[in-house]
Design an enzyme around this catalytic site. Structure first.
Site, short mmCIF file in Angstrom:
data_model
loop_
_atom_site.label_atom_id
_atom_site.label_comp_id
_atom_site.label_asym_id
_atom_site.label_seq_id
_atom_site.Cartn_x
_atom_site.Cartn_y
_atom_site.Cartn_z
N SER A 1 0.87 -1.18 0.00
CA SER A 1 0.00 0.00 0.00
C SER A 1 0.91 1.22 0.00
CB SER A 1 -0.95 -0.02 1.20
OG SER A 1 -0.27 -0.26 2.40
N GLU B 1 1.25 5.52 0.58
CA GLU B 1 0.68 6.72 1.20
C GLU B 1 1.11 7.98 0.45
OE1 GLU B 1 0.79 6.81 5.52
OE2 GLU B 1 1.49 8.88 5.41
N THR C 1 -2.99 11.41 3.34
CA THR C 1 -2.85 11.97 4.68
C THR C 1 -3.79 13.16 4.87
OG1 THR C 1 -1.06 13.47 4.07
CG2 THR C 1 -0.43 11.27 4.82
N HIS D 1 -6.96 9.35 5.61
CA HIS D 1 -6.54 9.62 6.98
C HIS D 1 -7.49 10.68 7.56
CE1 HIS D 1 -2.11 8.20 6.55
NE2 HIS D 1 -2.86 7.63 5.63
N ASP E 1 -1.88 15.94 15.89
CA ASP E 1 -1.21 16.78 16.88
C ASP E 1 -1.88 18.14 16.88
OD1 ASP E 1 0.97 15.00 17.73
OD2 ASP E 1 1.49 15.11 15.61
N ASP F 1 2.02 2.15 25.75
CA ASP F 1 1.80 2.28 24.31
C ASP F 1 1.01 1.06 23.80
OD1 ASP F 1 2.44 4.44 22.77
OD2 ASP F 1 4.23 3.55 21.88
N ARG G 1 -6.45 -0.75 23.05
CA ARG G 1 -7.74 -0.04 23.18
C ARG G 1 -8.28 0.36 21.81
NH1 ARG G 1 -5.83 1.97 28.34
NH2 ARG G 1 -4.73 3.71 27.38
N LYS G 2 -7.37 0.72 20.90
CA LYS G 2 -7.82 1.10 19.57
C LYS G 2 -8.41 -0.11 18.84
CE LYS G 2 -3.86 3.63 18.54
NZ LYS G 2 -3.03 4.63 17.83
N GLN H 1 4.65 3.68 12.39
CA GLN H 1 5.59 4.75 12.07
C GLN H 1 6.77 4.10 11.37
OE1 GLN H 1 6.33 7.63 11.22
NE2 GLN H 1 5.66 8.63 13.10
N PHE I 1 12.92 15.19 10.65
CA PHE I 1 11.56 14.73 10.93
C PHE I 1 11.57 13.63 11.99
CE2 PHE I 1 7.63 12.37 10.06
CZ PHE I 1 6.74 13.42 10.26
N HIS J 1 3.67 -0.99 3.81
CA HIS J 1 3.03 0.30 3.54
C HIS J 1 4.13 1.34 3.30
CE1 HIS J 1 -0.14 3.35 3.86
NE2 HIS J 1 0.72 4.07 4.56
#
Ligand code: FAD
Length: 292
Positions: free
Chosen positions: A10, A12, A43, A72, A104, A154, A160-161, A172, A212, A262
């Protein structure tokens, strides 16, 4: 690679900010769609105008490309109804895949009545509650999120997600295969069995990647510096080195059972194409039929 059929890809993209960038994006997509990727993702910008371009770009992608599109969507510092309006626009436009993110906050304004300062968990919950037939990806951080209190925290948050309804996580980017593999092992041991797809960033510009990476908590191996410096700005040699580094990272992951990559394309396809082909992707000459 013997069984290339099993490897999925995939890609992005980010929303174009000029007509030249837009042309480059469509060219890039046109090339990559011939590899029959699993999906393209678009994104989501941090600010209002950028967000509108993201929405328009994801919907245009859905209309124009036969490849499934994942839009996204972020919720930081935005009102709940505003976020859900965007989610419904995606859904109504045929985009049934969302990459649900907190994002963010860009200033101190928490928004009103929204998801401000909450997490992606609330966004996933709202998407599942309000939209039918929706496929959700979330973010995961092999080296930990910069705000994470601990690796365990984490993982709990990631769990939880998934509990809220996410189907998979996309990581990431990272440059050390062991870092991803250790994270995958820890996630499995924690009871997470949803797919955690590695995010791969081919290096177009090492200095920019370093800058970055400081912000997003990814580490760049120290030996990359001398490797690129030795090539003294020879663009083609740097290109070949970047392809080689990303390909060998992915090959190691393939040997460890990873079957989906990805790519963070930065809207530049040459490296992603070369790496995907090296990993067994093949061009398909027939246009694939449209997918949601
Ligand atoms: P969350 O999952 O909500 O939280 C991030 C981390 O914060 C957690 O991993 C955890 O460490 C900690 N945390 C939060 N809440 C809790 C809690 N209650 N308890 C314990 N720990 C908690 N940004 C954009 O603006 N637009 C994009 O399109 C975009 N796409 C991305 C795609 C991918 C694949 C990735 C990996 C990141 C992307 N980002 C994007 C960046 C992302 O928005 C930031 O990393 C942001 O800081 C966190 O978003 P999240 O969804 O991971 O947040």
């Amino acid at each position: 690679m013997n069984d290339s059929q099993k490897v999925r890809f995939s890609y992005e993209f980010f929303p174009p900010r000029s007509s030249e960038m837009e042309r480059r994006l469509w060219r890039a997509m046109g090339q990559l769609e011939r590899l029959q990727p699993e999906f393209f993702s678009m994104t989501y910008g941090a600010l209002g105008s950028a967000q509108q371009i993201s929405v328009d770009s994801a919907l245009a992608m859905r209309r124009e490309s036969p490849v499934a599109v994942a839009a996204h969507l972020t919720c930081a510092a935005a009102a709940a109804d505003q976020v859900m309006r965007v989610a419904r626009a995606f859904h109504d436009g045929g985009v049934r895949r969302i990459v649900a993110l907190r994002g963010d906050a860009v200033d101190d304004d928490p928004g009103s009545g929204g998801y401000a300062y909450a997490s992606a968990v609330e966004l996933v919950t709202a998407l599942v509650d309000e939209l039918d037939d929706i496929d959700i990806s979330v973010a995961a951080y092999p080296e930990g999120h910069p705000q994470s209190r601990s690796g365990l925290d984490d993982l709990r948050h990631l769990q939880r997600k998934f509990d809220a309804g996410a189907n998979r996580a996309i990581t990431q980017y990272f440059f050390d295969a062991d870092c991803y593999l250790r994270f995958r092992d820890r996630a499995l041991a924690f009871g997470i069995d949803n797919p955690v797809i590695p995010g791969i960033l081919p290096i177009h510009d090492l200095d920019k990647v370093r800058q970055f990476s400081q912000r997003c908590g990814a580490s760049v191996p120290r030996h990359y510096g001398p490797m690129f410096e030795r090539l003294q700005g020879d663009t083609q040699a740097c290109y070949r080195l970047s392809v080689e580094l990303a390909t060998s990272l992915c090959e190691r992951l393939l040997r460890e059972g990873v079957d989906h990559f990805h790519f963070y394309t930065l809207n530049q396809t040459d490296m992603c194409l070369d790496i995907s082909l090296a990993l067994g992707a093949r061009f398909n000459s027939t246009r694939i039929s449209s997918a949601a």
